[in-house]
Motif scaffolding. Structure first.
Motif, PDB file in Angstrom:
ATOM      1  N   GLU A  96      -4.910 -16.796  10.736  1.00 36.98           N
ATOM      2  CA  GLU A  96      -6.197 -16.144  10.474  1.00 36.98           C
ATOM      3  C   GLU A  96      -6.158 -14.646  10.776  1.00 36.98           C
ATOM      4  OE1 GLU A  96      -6.064 -17.049  14.753  1.00 36.98           O
ATOM      5  OE2 GLU A  96      -5.566 -18.235  12.986  1.00 36.98           O
ATOM      6  N   ARG A  97      -5.152 -14.182  11.482  1.00 34.22           N
ATOM      7  CA  ARG A  97      -5.039 -12.748  11.786  1.00 34.22           C
ATOM      8  C   ARG A  97      -4.990 -11.896  10.520  1.00 34.22           C
ATOM      9  NH1 ARG A  97      -0.316 -12.665  16.422  1.00 34.22           N
ATOM     10  NH2 ARG A  97      -1.605 -13.424  18.136  1.00 34.22           N
ATOM     11  N   LEU A  98      -4.451 -12.449   9.455  1.00 36.69           N
ATOM     12  CA  LEU A  98      -4.273 -11.677   8.224  1.00 36.69           C
ATOM     13  C   LEU A  98      -5.537 -11.615   7.369  1.00 36.69           C
ATOM     14  CD1 LEU A  98      -1.965 -10.064   7.049  1.00 36.69           C
ATOM     15  CD2 LEU A  98      -1.265 -12.068   5.762  1.00 36.69           C
ATOM     16  N   LEU A  99      -6.537 -12.397   7.703  1.00 28.85           N
ATOM     17  CA  LEU A  99      -7.780 -12.422   6.939  1.00 28.85           C
ATOM     18  C   LEU A  99      -8.408 -11.030   6.900  1.00 28.85           C
ATOM     19  CD1 LEU A  99      -9.435 -14.503   5.408  1.00 28.85           C
ATOM     20  CD2 LEU A  99     -10.769 -14.859   7.473  1.00 28.85           C
ATOM     21  N   GLY A 100      -8.751 -10.563   5.722  1.00 33.26           N
ATOM     22  CA  GLY A 100      -9.333  -9.240   5.536  1.00 33.26           C
ATOM     23  C   GLY A 100      -8.318  -8.134   5.312  1.00 33.26           C
ATOM     24  N   ALA A 101      -7.035  -8.477   5.326  1.00 33.48           N
ATOM     25  CA  ALA A 101      -5.996  -7.464   5.114  1.00 33.48           C
ATOM     26  C   ALA A 101      -6.131  -6.839   3.728  1.00 33.48           C
ATOM     27  CB  ALA A 101      -4.612  -8.085   5.276  1.00 33.48           C
ATOM     28  N   GLN A 102      -5.934  -5.533   3.670  1.00 26.50           N
ATOM     29  CA  GLN A 102      -5.969  -4.781   2.421  1.00 26.50           C
ATOM     30  C   GLN A 102      -4.565  -4.315   2.075  1.00 26.50           C
ATOM     31  OE1 GLN A 102      -8.779  -1.553   2.701  1.00 26.50           O
ATOM     32  NE2 GLN A 102     -10.433  -2.904   3.373  1.00 26.50           N
ATOM     33  N   ILE A 103      -4.199  -4.415   0.794  1.00 27.04           N
ATOM     34  CA  ILE A 103      -2.921  -3.930   0.303  1.00 27.04           C
ATOM     35  C   ILE A 103      -3.200  -2.629  -0.424  1.00 27.04           C
ATOM     36  CG2 ILE A 103      -0.975  -4.363  -1.239  1.00 27.04           C
ATOM     37  CD1 ILE A 103      -2.971  -7.165   0.348  1.00 27.04           C
ATOM     38  N   LEU A 104      -2.582  -1.539   0.047  1.00 27.88           N
ATOM     39  CA  LEU A 104      -2.823  -0.208  -0.490  1.00 27.88           C
ATOM     40  C   LEU A 104      -1.540   0.346  -1.095  1.00 27.88           C
ATOM     41  CD1 LEU A 104      -4.799   1.174   2.595  1.00 27.88           C
ATOM     42  CD2 LEU A 104      -5.730   0.049   0.567  1.00 27.88           C
ATOM     43  N   ILE A 105      -1.682   1.076  -2.208  1.00 23.63           N
ATOM     44  CA  ILE A 105      -0.529   1.650  -2.916  1.00 23.63           C
ATOM     45  C   ILE A 105      -0.835   3.094  -3.265  1.00 23.63           C
ATOM     46  CG2 ILE A 105       0.906   1.513  -5.002  1.00 23.63           C
ATOM     47  CD1 ILE A 105       0.260  -1.487  -5.088  1.00 23.63           C
ATOM     48  N   GLY A 106       0.122   3.975  -3.021  1.00 25.99           N
ATOM     49  CA  GLY A 106      -0.063   5.369  -3.406  1.00 25.99           C
ATOM     50  C   GLY A 106       1.043   6.261  -2.879  1.00 25.99           C
ATOM     51  N   ASP A 107       0.822   7.570  -3.011  1.00 19.77           N
ATOM     52  CA  ASP A 107       1.818   8.567  -2.618  1.00 19.77           C
ATOM     53  C   ASP A 107       1.430   9.337  -1.366  1.00 19.77           C
ATOM     54  OD1 ASP A 107       3.324   7.946  -4.871  1.00 19.77           O
ATOM     55  OD2 ASP A 107       2.282   9.420  -6.096  1.00 19.77           O
ATOM     56  N   SER A 108       0.239   9.112  -0.853  1.00 19.92           N
ATOM     57  CA  SER A 108      -0.264   9.892   0.272  1.00 19.92           C
ATOM     58  C   SER A 108       0.108   9.250   1.606  1.00 19.92           C
ATOM     59  CB  SER A 108      -1.788  10.007   0.177  1.00 19.92           C
ATOM     60  OG  SER A 108      -2.294  10.653   1.331  1.00 19.92           O
ATOM     61  N   LEU A 109       0.411  10.115   2.576  1.00 25.66           N
ATOM     62  CA  LEU A 109       0.587   9.660   3.952  1.00 25.66           C
ATOM     63  C   LEU A 109      -0.611  10.074   4.812  1.00 25.66           C
ATOM     64  CD1 LEU A 109       4.388  10.214   4.623  1.00 25.66           C
ATOM     65  CD2 LEU A 109       3.150   8.061   4.328  1.00 25.66           C
ATOM     66  N   GLU A 110      -1.661  10.582   4.154  1.00 24.79           N
ATOM     67  CA  GLU A 110      -2.875  10.933   4.876  1.00 24.79           C
ATOM     68  C   GLU A 110      -3.402   9.691   5.592  1.00 24.79           C
ATOM     69  OE1 GLU A 110      -7.422  12.280   3.836  1.00 24.79           O
ATOM     70  OE2 GLU A 110      -5.829  12.871   2.457  1.00 24.79           O
ATOM     71  N   GLN A 111      -3.745   9.840   6.836  1.00 23.96           N
ATOM     72  CA  GLN A 111      -4.177   8.722   7.683  1.00 23.96           C
ATOM     73  C   GLN A 111      -3.179   7.556   7.599  1.00 23.96           C
ATOM     74  OE1 GLN A 111      -8.334   7.635   7.291  1.00 23.96           O
ATOM     75  NE2 GLN A 111      -8.906   9.755   6.908  1.00 23.96           N
ATOM     76  N   ASN A 112      -1.908   7.895   7.653  1.00 19.78           N
ATOM     77  CA  ASN A 112      -0.812   6.912   7.617  1.00 19.78           C
ATOM     78  C   ASN A 112      -0.771   6.095   6.330  1.00 19.78           C
ATOM     79  OD1 ASN A 112       0.336   7.429  10.272  1.00 19.78           O
ATOM     80  ND2 ASN A 112      -1.629   6.697  11.019  1.00 19.78           N
ATOM     81  N   GLY A 113      -1.240   6.668   5.228  1.00 16.67           N
ATOM     82  CA  GLY A 113      -1.223   5.975   3.942  1.00 16.67           C
ATOM     83  C   GLY A 113      -2.419   5.081   3.728  1.00 16.67           C
ATOM     84  N   ASN A 114      -3.351   5.078   4.667  1.00 21.02           N
ATOM     85  CA  ASN A 114      -4.471   4.153   4.596  1.00 21.02           C
ATOM     86  C   ASN A 114      -5.639   4.660   3.754  1.00 21.02           C
ATOM     87  OD1 ASN A 114      -3.024   2.323   6.130  1.00 21.02           O
ATOM     88  ND2 ASN A 114      -3.750   3.210   8.048  1.00 21.02           N
ATOM     89  N   THR A 115      -5.431   5.778   3.036  1.00 22.92           N
ATOM     90  CA  THR A 115      -6.434   6.272   2.089  1.00 22.92           C
ATOM     91  C   THR A 115      -5.982   6.036   0.650  1.00 22.92           C
ATOM     92  OG1 THR A 115      -5.475   8.491   2.088  1.00 22.92           O
ATOM     93  CG2 THR A 115      -7.224   8.062   3.701  1.00 22.92           C
ATOM     94  N   ASN A 116      -4.834   5.415   0.462  1.00 22.21           N
ATOM     95  CA  ASN A 116      -4.330   5.142  -0.887  1.00 22.21           C
ATOM     96  C   ASN A 116      -5.181   4.079  -1.584  1.00 22.21           C
ATOM     97  OD1 ASN A 116      -2.179   7.000  -0.988  1.00 22.21           O
ATOM     98  ND2 ASN A 116      -0.905   5.652   0.255  1.00 22.21           N
ATOM     99  N   SER A 117      -4.966   3.909  -2.870  1.00 22.51           N
ATOM    100  CA  SER A 117      -5.753   2.968  -3.679  1.00 22.51           C
ATOM    101  C   SER A 117      -5.467   1.521  -3.289  1.00 22.51           C
ATOM    102  CB  SER A 117      -5.434   3.157  -5.158  1.00 22.51           C
ATOM    103  OG  SER A 117      -5.783   4.462  -5.560  1.00 22.51           O
ATOM    104  N   ARG A 118      -6.500   0.704  -3.384  1.00 22.93           N
ATOM    105  CA  ARG A 118      -6.394  -0.696  -2.980  1.00 22.93           C
ATOM    106  C   ARG A 118      -5.976  -1.576  -4.150  1.00 22.93           C
ATOM    107  NH1 ARG A 118     -11.492  -2.865  -0.024  1.00 22.93           N
ATOM    108  NH2 ARG A 118     -12.330  -2.853  -2.124  1.00 22.93           N
ATOM    109  N   CYS A 119      -4.931  -2.365  -3.934  1.00 22.23           N
ATOM    110  CA  CYS A 119      -4.483  -3.360  -4.916  1.00 22.23           C
ATOM    111  C   CYS A 119      -5.224  -4.670  -4.702  1.00 22.23           C
ATOM    112  CB  CYS A 119      -2.974  -3.587  -4.789  1.00 22.23           C
ATOM    113  SG  CYS A 119      -2.394  -5.065  -5.645  1.00 22.23           S
ATOM    114  N   GLY A 120      -5.472  -5.042  -3.453  1.00 20.78           N
ATOM    115  CA  GLY A 120      -6.135  -6.314  -3.201  1.00 20.78           C
ATOM    116  C   GLY A 120      -6.531  -6.479  -1.753  1.00 20.78           C
TER     117      GLY A 120
END
Length: 171
Positions: A96-120
């Motif tokens: 259940e730890r993984l529940l709510g996980a977001q998969i992000l894809i992009g070229d930015s390392l801003e905020q450790n890459g966590n501002t990139n576009s969401r795949c799912g």
């Protein structure tokens, strides 16, 4: 003469001009980093080492410490058109730890890459260790998994990224 069979667990098959072209896992053995390491065995590289077991005792899973917005990231070392991302979740406990996980894809390392576009987003646990997200050829060099919110622990047993080839993207 030996016969070698293709290990189809490491490939995703997609139609291509009425043929089926296997897409390789381009994340395999690539550089990884995570927000913290909560257990000495749970280093970020475990997420791309090719070990697809979902049992912690086999030393195949990542593990952050409990924290706000834990994240994990792989650097593909080039921009790819990502077709799909598969995540193998831990099953011996704590799935259940993984529940709510977001998969992000992009070229930015801003905020450790966590501002990139969401795949799912992993919105429910279907009783299976494997979850595949269709990313429709999203372009990016960095694939991140983040669980937003109150203190949580992120554990991943494998992350596979399927892409056509490195992208020479003009747009």
């Amino acid at each position: 003469m030996e016969t070698h069979l293709l290990d189809t667990d490491s490939y995703l098959f997609v139609p291509f001009n009425n043929l089926v072209e296997p897409l390789q896992n381009v994340a395999l053995n690539k550089q990884t980093v995570q927000s913290s390491t909560g257990n000495a065995v749970g280093i970020p590289f475990k997420g791309v080492d090719g070990c697809r077991t979902e049992i912690w005792g086999y030393s195949c899973c990542t593990h952050t410490g409990p924290q706000q917005n834990p994240w994990w990231r792989v650097d593909l070392l080039a921009v790819y058109k990502v077709t799909a991302v598969t995540i193998i979740n831990r099953q011996d406990c704590c799935s259940e730890r993984l529940l709510g996980a977001q998969i992000l894809i992009g070229d930015s390392l801003e905020q450790n890459g966590n501002t990139n576009s969401r795949c799912g987003v992993l919105e429910s646990l279907a009783g299976t260790p494997t979850y595949t997200f269709q990313c429709n050829e999203m372009k990016g060099r960095y694939i991140s998994v983040i669980i937003p919110g109150s203190p949580k622990t992120l554990t991943l047993c494998e992350v596979e990224v399927f892409a056509v080839r490195p992208c020479i993207c003009l747009d």
